[in-house]
Write an enzyme that holds these catalytic residues in place. Structure first.
Site, PDB file in Angstrom:
ATOM      1  N   CYS A 144       0.810  -1.180  -0.116  1.00 17.73           N
ATOM      2  CA  CYS A 144       0.045  -0.075  -0.135  1.00 17.73           C
ATOM      3  C   CYS A 144       0.779   1.117  -0.057  1.00 17.73           C
ATOM      4  O   CYS A 144       1.895   1.310   0.749  1.00 17.73           O
ATOM      5  CB  CYS A 144      -0.904  -0.030   1.328  1.00 17.73           C
ATOM      6  N   HIS A 200      -9.367  -3.752  -2.172  1.00 19.98           N
ATOM      7  CA  HIS A 200      -8.305  -2.950  -1.171  1.00 19.98           C
ATOM      8  C   HIS A 200      -8.753  -1.407  -1.184  1.00 19.98           C
ATOM      9  O   HIS A 200      -8.517  -0.854  -0.105  1.00 19.98           O
ATOM     10  CB  HIS A 200      -6.815  -3.129  -2.128  1.00 19.98           C
ATOM     11  N   GLU A 201      -9.166  -0.854  -2.133  1.00 22.42           N
ATOM     12  CA  GLU A 201      -9.293   0.554  -2.267  1.00 22.42           C
ATOM     13  C   GLU A 201     -10.591   0.860  -1.615  1.00 22.42           C
ATOM     14  O   GLU A 201     -10.780   1.860  -0.966  1.00 22.42           O
ATOM     15  CB  GLU A 201      -9.380   1.070  -3.751  1.00 22.42           C
ATOM     16  N   HIS A 236     -10.061   1.240   1.857  1.00 18.71           N
ATOM     17  CA  HIS A 236      -9.516   2.560   2.238  1.00 18.71           C
ATOM     18  C   HIS A 236     -10.974   3.685   2.448  1.00 18.71           C
ATOM     19  O   HIS A 236     -10.468   4.279   3.216  1.00 18.71           O
ATOM     20  CB  HIS A 236      -8.743   3.369   1.009  1.00 18.71           C
TER      21      HIS A 236
HETATM   22 NI    NI Z   1      -3.700   1.137  -0.100  1.00 20.46          NI
END
Ligand code: NI
Length: 186
Positions: free
Chosen positions: A94, A136-137, A140
């Site tokens: 990341c 993954h995003e 966030h």
């Molecule tokens: Ni990331």
């Protein structure tokens, strides 16, 4: 413009980001800056909270990876996962956790509703690397980092490196040393 990328200890990475109601010139500019900042850092995905904007906006581009030269860059706004299928393990990294990598298990495929760069509603099926980066995003946008999803035993092995990020002893200027791009940086 290259935007500074917030790292692990920044509070904004732990907040739930707000949906965008529309796209104005400010959002268009932010999207452009996000692509520029992501590519500058050799990343394949970037979420707005990573550059200081707590809104549900993600950019990604995996075409720099060996097996995905034909994948188009994507803008994903207000994503909503409708369904997931299967599971697989993949090593992730990341841009907000420079130098740290670890295996994470996630669904292998997903059905996603989102808005594109024209704020049109889209529904898409994603698998493989795109499914991985998208999840993954989206994490966030909900204040979750990949290290939160690692097995406890693996997480203990990287605790020292996480502590170093908190204490600010890690160099976080991008571009950092270009690591193997087979490892997911997003
Ligand atoms: Ni990331």
């Amino acid at each position: 413009m290259i935007l500074p990328i917030n790292i692990y200890s920044d509070d904004i990475l732990r907040k739930k980001a707000k949906p965008l109601k529309s796209i104005d010139s400010g959002v268009e500019e932010l999207i452009g800056f996000m692509f520029e900042s992501m590519r500058n850092a050799s990343g394949i995905g970037l979420a707005a909270p990573q550059v200081g904007h707590s809104v549900r906006l993600v950019v990604l581009d995996i075409s720099c990876l060996t097996h995905y030269p034909d994948e188009k860059p994507m803008v994903v706004i207000n994503p909503h996962i409708l369904a997931v299928r299967g599971y697989n393990d993949m090593e992730e990294g990341c841009l907000s956790l420079p130098g740290i990598h670890g295996d994470v298990e996630r669904p292998a495929a997903l059905t996603l509703k989102y808005r594109n760069e024209n704020f049109e509603e889209m529904t898409g099926e994603f698998s493989g690397m795109l499914a991985r980066v998208l999840q993954h995003e989206i994490d966030h946008l909900n204040g979750t980092l990949f290290v939160d999803r690692m097995e406890k035993r693996d997480r203990r092995k990287i605790q020292k490196e996480l502590d170093a990020l908190v204490s600010g002893t890690v160099q976080t200027q991008y571009p950092i040393v270009r690591e193997s791009l087979t490892v997911l940086q997003s």
